[in-house]
Structures are given as C-alpha cells and as structure tokens.
Design a protein around this motif. Structure first.
Motif, PDB file in Angstrom:
ATOM      1  N   THR A 131      13.921   9.498   2.782  1.00  0.00           N
ATOM      2  CA  THR A 131      13.819   8.629   1.612  1.00  0.00           C
ATOM      3  C   THR A 131      14.759   7.437   1.760  1.00  0.00           C
ATOM      4  OG1 THR A 131      13.232  10.543   0.285  1.00  0.00           O
ATOM      5  CG2 THR A 131      13.986   8.590  -0.904  1.00  0.00           C
ATOM      6  N   ALA A 146       3.250   1.001   3.221  1.00  0.00           N
ATOM      7  CA  ALA A 146       4.237   2.023   2.839  1.00  0.00           C
ATOM      8  C   ALA A 146       3.455   3.272   2.466  1.00  0.00           C
ATOM      9  CB  ALA A 146       5.066   1.524   1.662  1.00  0.00           C
ATOM     10  N   VAL A 200      14.767  15.603  -3.243  1.00  0.00           N
ATOM     11  CA  VAL A 200      15.166  15.005  -1.967  1.00  0.00           C
ATOM     12  C   VAL A 200      16.685  14.883  -1.963  1.00  0.00           C
ATOM     13  CG1 VAL A 200      13.039  13.738  -1.524  1.00  0.00           C
ATOM     14  CG2 VAL A 200      14.844  12.641  -2.821  1.00  0.00           C
ATOM     15  N   GLY A 216       5.290   5.381  -2.799  1.00  0.00           N
ATOM     16  CA  GLY A 216       6.416   6.300  -2.551  1.00  0.00           C
ATOM     17  C   GLY A 216       7.697   5.489  -2.698  1.00  0.00           C
ATOM     18  N   PRO A 217       8.837   6.074  -2.304  1.00  0.00           N
ATOM     19  CA  PRO A 217      10.102   5.345  -2.470  1.00  0.00           C
ATOM     20  C   PRO A 217      10.131   4.002  -1.734  1.00  0.00           C
ATOM     21  CG  PRO A 217      10.490   7.582  -1.621  1.00  0.00           C
ATOM     22  CD  PRO A 217       9.021   7.443  -1.789  1.00  0.00           C
ATOM     23  N   GLY A 218       9.563   3.945  -0.515  1.00  0.00           N
ATOM     24  CA  GLY A 218       9.605   2.702   0.268  1.00  0.00           C
ATOM     25  C   GLY A 218       8.789   1.599  -0.381  1.00  0.00           C
ATOM     26  N   GLY A 253       8.967   2.923   6.262  1.00  0.00           N
ATOM     27  CA  GLY A 253       9.065   4.331   5.836  1.00  0.00           C
ATOM     28  C   GLY A 253       8.341   5.290   6.772  1.00  0.00           C
ATOM     29  N   GLY A 299      18.047  15.042   6.229  1.00  0.00           N
ATOM     30  CA  GLY A 299      17.827  14.549   4.862  1.00  0.00           C
ATOM     31  C   GLY A 299      17.865  13.041   4.700  1.00  0.00           C
ATOM     32  N   LEU A 343       0.857  -1.185   0.000  1.00  0.00           N
ATOM     33  CA  LEU A 343       0.000   0.000   0.000  1.00  0.00           C
ATOM     34  C   LEU A 343       0.897   1.240   0.000  1.00  0.00           C
ATOM     35  CD1 LEU A 343      -2.689   1.364   0.084  1.00  0.00           C
ATOM     36  CD2 LEU A 343      -2.855   0.903   2.514  1.00  0.00           C
ATOM     37  N   THR A 393      -5.405   4.663  -7.593  1.00  0.00           N
ATOM     38  CA  THR A 393      -6.310   3.779  -6.848  1.00  0.00           C
ATOM     39  C   THR A 393      -6.146   4.033  -5.353  1.00  0.00           C
ATOM     40  OG1 THR A 393      -5.988   2.103  -8.544  1.00  0.00           O
ATOM     41  CG2 THR A 393      -6.930   1.346  -6.463  1.00  0.00           C
ATOM     42  N   THR A 394      -7.153   4.677  -4.773  1.00  0.00           N
ATOM     43  CA  THR A 394      -7.096   4.925  -3.321  1.00  0.00           C
ATOM     44  C   THR A 394      -7.688   3.735  -2.593  1.00  0.00           C
ATOM     45  OG1 THR A 394      -7.381   7.274  -3.736  1.00  0.00           O
ATOM     46  CG2 THR A 394      -7.806   6.522  -1.484  1.00  0.00           C
ATOM     47  N   PHE A 404      13.861  16.743   8.282  1.00  0.00           N
ATOM     48  CA  PHE A 404      14.450  17.034   6.966  1.00  0.00           C
ATOM     49  C   PHE A 404      15.847  17.647   7.057  1.00  0.00           C
ATOM     50  CE2 PHE A 404      11.299  20.265   8.181  1.00  0.00           C
ATOM     51  CZ  PHE A 404      12.110  21.374   8.316  1.00  0.00           C
ATOM     52  N   ARG A 409       3.564  23.841   7.707  1.00  0.00           N
ATOM     53  CA  ARG A 409       3.343  22.655   8.543  1.00  0.00           C
ATOM     54  C   ARG A 409       4.286  22.655   9.740  1.00  0.00           C
ATOM     55  NH1 ARG A 409       3.756  17.586   4.629  1.00  0.00           N
ATOM     56  NH2 ARG A 409       5.304  18.821   3.542  1.00  0.00           N
ATOM     57  N   LEU A 469      -3.114   4.573   6.413  1.00  0.00           N
ATOM     58  CA  LEU A 469      -4.423   3.982   6.718  1.00  0.00           C
ATOM     59  C   LEU A 469      -4.254   2.735   7.595  1.00  0.00           C
ATOM     60  CD1 LEU A 469      -7.526   3.530   6.086  1.00  0.00           C
ATOM     61  CD2 LEU A 469      -6.758   2.183   4.120  1.00  0.00           C
ATOM     62  N   GLY A 521       2.903   6.114   4.012  1.00  0.00           N
ATOM     63  CA  GLY A 521       3.310   7.453   4.410  1.00  0.00           C
ATOM     64  C   GLY A 521       2.751   7.929   5.750  1.00  0.00           C
TER      65      GLY A 521
HETATM   66  C1  LIG Z   1       9.514  19.156   3.908  1.00  0.00           C
HETATM   67  C2  LIG Z   1      10.070  17.804   3.727  1.00  0.00           C
HETATM   68  C3  LIG Z   1      11.333  17.688   3.188  1.00  0.00           C
HETATM   69  C4  LIG Z   1      11.890  16.445   3.015  1.00  0.00           C
HETATM   70  N1  LIG Z   1      13.133  16.364   2.502  1.00  0.00           N
HETATM   71  C5  LIG Z   1      13.698  15.166   2.356  1.00  0.00           C
HETATM   72  C6  LIG Z   1      15.001  15.017   1.835  1.00  0.00           C
HETATM   73  O1  LIG Z   1      15.632  15.992   1.492  1.00  0.00           O
HETATM   74  N2  LIG Z   1      15.528  13.790   1.716  1.00  0.00           N
HETATM   75  C7  LIG Z   1      14.842  12.699   2.090  1.00  0.00           C
HETATM   76  O2  LIG Z   1      15.377  11.614   1.961  1.00  0.00           O
HETATM   77  N3  LIG Z   1      13.597  12.795   2.565  1.00  0.00           N
HETATM   78  C8  LIG Z   1      13.006  13.996   2.714  1.00  0.00           C
HETATM   79  N4  LIG Z   1      11.759  14.081   3.218  1.00  0.00           N
HETATM   80  C9  LIG Z   1      11.078  12.890   3.678  1.00  0.00           C
HETATM   81  C10 LIG Z   1      10.611  12.032   2.557  1.00  0.00           C
HETATM   82  O3  LIG Z   1       9.781  12.755   1.693  1.00  0.00           O
HETATM   83  C11 LIG Z   1       9.867  10.837   3.164  1.00  0.00           C
HETATM   84  O4  LIG Z   1      10.579  10.391   4.279  1.00  0.00           O
HETATM   85  C12 LIG Z   1       9.773   9.728   2.153  1.00  0.00           C
HETATM   86  O5  LIG Z   1       9.025  10.146   1.058  1.00  0.00           O
HETATM   87  C13 LIG Z   1       9.116   8.503   2.800  1.00  0.00           C
HETATM   88  O6  LIG Z   1       8.838   7.550   1.827  1.00  0.00           O
HETATM   89  P1  LIG Z   1       7.614   6.554   1.993  1.00  0.00           P
HETATM   90  O7  LIG Z   1       7.667   5.674   0.800  1.00  0.00           O
HETATM   91  O8  LIG Z   1       7.640   5.949   3.337  1.00  0.00           O
HETATM   92  O9  LIG Z   1       6.307   7.455   2.012  1.00  0.00           O
HETATM   93  P2  LIG Z   1       5.742   8.509   0.967  1.00  0.00           P
HETATM   94  O10 LIG Z   1       6.802   9.011   0.077  1.00  0.00           O
HETATM   95  O11 LIG Z   1       4.953   9.494   1.766  1.00  0.00           O
HETATM   96  O12 LIG Z   1       4.744   7.649   0.086  1.00  0.00           O
HETATM   97  C14 LIG Z   1       3.512   7.169   0.550  1.00  0.00           C
HETATM   98  C15 LIG Z   1       2.615   6.944  -0.653  1.00  0.00           C
HETATM   99  O13 LIG Z   1       1.426   6.275  -0.241  1.00  0.00           O
HETATM  100  C16 LIG Z   1       0.343   6.800  -0.980  1.00  0.00           C
HETATM  101  N5  LIG Z   1      -0.892   6.529  -0.201  1.00  0.00           N
HETATM  102  C17 LIG Z   1      -1.162   6.927   1.065  1.00  0.00           C
HETATM  103  N6  LIG Z   1      -2.356   6.459   1.466  1.00  0.00           N
HETATM  104  C18 LIG Z   1      -2.847   5.754   0.421  1.00  0.00           C
HETATM  105  C19 LIG Z   1      -4.080   5.022   0.218  1.00  0.00           C
HETATM  106  N7  LIG Z   1      -4.999   4.922   1.189  1.00  0.00           N
HETATM  107  N8  LIG Z   1      -4.274   4.434  -0.975  1.00  0.00           N
HETATM  108  C20 LIG Z   1      -3.332   4.515  -1.962  1.00  0.00           C
HETATM  109  N9  LIG Z   1      -2.173   5.177  -1.827  1.00  0.00           N
HETATM  110  C21 LIG Z   1      -1.923   5.790  -0.644  1.00  0.00           C
HETATM  111  C22 LIG Z   1       0.671   8.278  -1.106  1.00  0.00           C
HETATM  112  O14 LIG Z   1       0.008   8.868  -2.199  1.00  0.00           O
HETATM  113  C23 LIG Z   1       2.180   8.238  -1.306  1.00  0.00           C
HETATM  114  O15 LIG Z   1       2.551   8.214  -2.674  1.00  0.00           O
HETATM  115  C24 LIG Z   1      11.158  15.290   3.389  1.00  0.00           C
HETATM  116  C25 LIG Z   1       9.872  15.410   3.904  1.00  0.00           C
HETATM  117  C26 LIG Z   1       9.343  16.652   4.102  1.00  0.00           C
HETATM  118  C27 LIG Z   1       7.955  16.743   4.664  1.00  0.00           C
END
Ligand SMILES: Cc1cc2nc3c(=O)[nH]c(=O)nc-3n(C[C@H](O)[C@H](O)[C@H](O)COP(=O)(O)OP(=O)(O)OC[C@H]3O[C@@H](n4cnc5c(N)ncnc54)[C@H](O)[C@@H]3O)c2cc1C
Length: 379
Positions: free
Chosen positions: A279, A135, A44, A9-11, A265, A276, A6, A118-119, A273, A246, A141, A137
């Motif tokens: 991701t 994953a 990032v 994102g990168p994770g 993630g 950094g 789910l 697809t949510t 941040f 924020r 959920l 974010g």
């Molecule tokens: C201001 C700011 C600056 C940052 N700068 C950096 C940086 O410089 N370097 C760095 O490494 N990190 C940085 N980060 C952090 C980084 O963006 C996150 O840590 C990283 O994206 C986490 O990856 P993730 O895959 O866990 O989650 P996310 O990237 O948040 O991905 C989660 C995904 O799940 C999807 N999703 C959520 N709920 C649902 C659902 N119910 N159904 C379908 N899809 C869903 C979302 O659309 C999203 O695409 C920063 C964050 C912020 C807020």
C-alpha cells in the motif's frame, strides 16, 4: 490536462486526489469496478513511521488517517507454544476499507469525478484522455493489453496463503508457527481496529497438498485453519472475504510507461506481504508520478523522469522483499531451531540487520538472545 485514473485502490485514489488538489483546472476521472465502500481483504500494515513519509507533502491526509490507525512497538513470535517478543520493531495498521473510504472522501473533496461500480472492459472506453494512469492492480487491464511493451514478467512463490480476519485482537504484530502431523503452518496476525485483526495463514506446498486444500471449499479450508490455530484464536472464528488459497505473484515491468499510459502500484510491481509495503509503495508511486509530471513540460519527458527516478528505489525494496519471502519459503526448516535462534534467524532474514544494529534497535531481545547464545556455548 485530461486524466483517466483506472482503479480506485490506494494508488489510484491517492494520485487522483493529489493531482486534482494541485491542478484544480485539470479533468481527473477515476473508474473503479467496485461500489464505493466495498473491498476485499481486511487490514493493511505499514512500517514504524506509518504515514510519516507523506507528512512533508500532505500533512492534512496524515492527520486524517493517523488517529484511526492501531500501532504497537514489538513483534511477538510464537513457536511450538513458546513466545518471544522482539522490541523496537514498531508497526501501524488500518482497515483497508477504512483507508479507502478516507481517500475516497479526500478525492471527492477536491473535485475528482469518481465513477464507482464502473468496470472498464476495453481501453477504447478511455480514448480521448491525455494520460491514463493504470492503478488497476495485479490483473491490470492496461498492462495485459500491452504486456510486451511494458516488459512484463511474473513468477510465483511456492507457499500457499489465505487472507482472513478475526475478531480476536492481538497486542502486537504476531507470527505464530504451528507444527501438525501433516505439516507446518504460519499465521501473520495483527490488530487493525480496536475489535478486528488480520489473520493471514501460510503453509508450504507439501502441507497444502497433505491437507487436500485444493479439493476443499473456502469454508472447509477456513474451518481447518481455525482448528490448526485454535490455541491462538482462543474461541474466535476466522472470517472469510474471498479467502481463497493463493501463491504470491511477483510482478515486475521493465518499462513503466507506454504511449500515454503509465503503471503504478500493484499493476507495476508487487512486494511480499511479509514486509507489509504494498500500500505504501502504491501511494509513493502516485507521489513520484505527480512530481515527475510537474517537473517536465511535456508528458513523455515526465513519464520518463518518473521511471528514471523511482525505479531504482522500488528495485531495492523488491529485492529486500524477495529475501524476506525466501525465509518464509523454508519456514518449516527454521522451526527446528530453538526459540531464541529461531527469532534471531527471523529478524535477520533480510540480511540488512547485523548484531550492532540489533543491539540498538531491539536491546531487550538482543540481551536475551546473547545470554542464551553464551549459555549454549558454555554447555
Ligand atoms: C495477502 C495480502 C496481504 C497484504 N498485506 C498488505 C499489508 O499488510 N500492507 C500493505 O501495505 N499492503 C499489503 N498488501 C498489498 C496491498 O493490498 C496492495 O499492494 C495494494 O492494495 C496496491 O494498491 P493499488 O492501488 O496498486 O492496487 P489495488 O489496491 O489492487 O487496487 C486496484 C483497483 O483497481 C480496480 N480495478 C481493476 N481492474 C479494473 C477495471 N477494469 N475497471 C475498473 N476498476 C478496476 C480494482 O477493483 C481495485 O479496487 C497485501 C496484499 C495481499 C495479497
């Protein structure tokens, strides 16, 4: 094994890709609410070694991504119109969208079924899968549905920040501190593409209130930030992409898995941040999870191994991130220091770097700092 991932994102993308590549017979379905090619945010940044942490396991991905990264060796601090470079603290950056597109292509290439646009509204939609990798974010959920079982907690930094982009490019990762008649601002800015930079604006709560940002639209806030940083932006605009103010949320979960659901993630933890690493942490979680599952013959043992092996590593990083964030929480106070003392306070903020290490890591800066300190002592 049938796995639902789910979040794309990168994770999530990296876990889906890795598992399907190593286990071609597995079913790996990924659900992402955004269309492929849409995202929030700009670039990032990764630390010095960029994606080298991936190389041992996955040289192909490193080779695909590395040439598209912007990299530099120094940090520039700008305070009250004066500048100092701290040498030897290299970073590399890439556009978030570019990184996601590359990972999307790799996941597709190994046969992951990705359902973009697809949510997932309810976990009932994921019934029948052996494993659900959450994953999804910050507002996960899966985590929200079982907060107590995951031992979830959240607290917020008091500073406010807004994440912009700009077409002004900067030679190094830079931090610009500006005092105005109503309070102080800081911008973290760095180039992530040949023609684009991230420009993250931060201020303390008192400044945020003095400017009345709470009552302003995103566009009004953006224009004020452009005025505050006019000297740095050099005629370029700030570009907004959901750039609301924020407070940084500190997410933590004591229990990393519950039944057949596991967090990775940002759903699991956040790290400020200013270091950094969000991701990178998400991608490393994905690798740790895949390895732990492979090392055990049943699912719950694999999930328990994931938490046992990975949690202490992440805890250490989150502690460093908190110490770093604390320095930013009182940056207007640090701005009263002279430029060299300010820079020294900045670079030693996590408490992990002493003078000896600095002399090796940043010899030019340290020589300049020690000369200014000696001069101060003689005066
Ligand atoms: C201001 C700011 C600056 C940052 N700068 C950096 C940086 O410089 N370097 C760095 O490494 N990190 C940085 N980060 C952090 C980084 O963006 C996150 O840590 C990283 O994206 C986490 O990856 P993730 O895959 O866990 O989650 P996310 O990237 O948040 O991905 C989660 C995904 O799940 C999807 N999703 C959520 N709920 C649902 C659902 N119910 N159904 C379908 N899809 C869903 C979302 O659309 C999203 O695409 C920063 C964050 C912020 C807020």
């Amino acid at each position: 094994m049938r796995i639902a991932v789910l979040g794309g994102g990168p994770g999530g993308l990296y876990f889906a890709y890795l598992w399907k590549k190593r286990h071609p017979a597995a079913v790996v379905d990924l659900f992402e609410q955004n269309p492929a090619g849409a995202t929030w945010g700009f670039g990032v940044v990764f630390s010095d070694q960029a994606l080298e942490f991936l190389r041992a396991d996955d040289p192909d991905t490193v080779d695909a991504i590395a040439p598209r990264m912007e990299s530099w060796r120094n940090i520039t601090l700008n305070l009250h119109g004066e500048s100092v470079e701290i040498d030897g603290v290299g970073f590399a950056a890439i556009g978030r969208l570019e990184l996601l597109k590359l990972l999307q292509a790799r996941a597709e290439g190994v046969g992951v079924t990705a359902r973009y646009g697809t949510t997932v509204q309810s976990l009932d939609q994921l019934a029948g899968y052996d494993l659900i990798v959450a994953a999804d974010g910050l507002n996960s959920l899966v985590r929200r549905s079982f907060e107590g079982d995951f031992g979830f907690s959240v607290s917020y930094s008091s500073n406010k920040f807004a994440w912009y982009g700009t077409s002004k490019t900067f030679p190094t990762l830079s931090q610009t501190f500006v005092a105005t008649d109503r309070g102080s601002f800081n911008a973290h800015h760095y180039r992530y593409a040949p023609d684009m930079s991230t420009f993250l604006v931060e201020c303390d709560r008192a400044t945020w209130q003095a400017y009345g940002f709470a009552e302003m639209s995103v566009d009004e806030s953006r224009r004020i930030c452009e005025q505050v940083f006019a000297g740095t932006l050099d005629g370029h605009s700030l570009i907004s992409n959901r750039s609301v103010w924020r407070n940084f949320p500190w997410v933590w979960n004591e229990h990393w898995w519950h039944r057949n659901m596991v967090l990775i993630g940002d759903a699991l933890h956040t790290a400020h941040f200013s270091i950094g690493s969000g991701t990178r942490l998400a991608i490393e979680d994905a690798i740790a999870l895949a390895k732990a599952l492979e090392a055990e013959s049943n699912l719950s043992d694999g999930l328990a191994r994931y938490q046992a092996e990975r949690q202490p590593i992440v805890k250490k990083l989150v502690t460093a991130a908190r110490t770093s964030a604390e320095w930013y929480e009182s940056f207007p106070g640090h701005m009263k220091l002279g430029l060299m003392d300010f820079a020294y306070s900045y670079i030693t903020r996590s408490g992990r770097i002493d003078d000896n290490r600095l002399r090796t890591m940043a010899p030019q800066f340290m020589a300049r700092y020690e000369a200014s300190r000696d001069k101060g002592a003689r005066a």
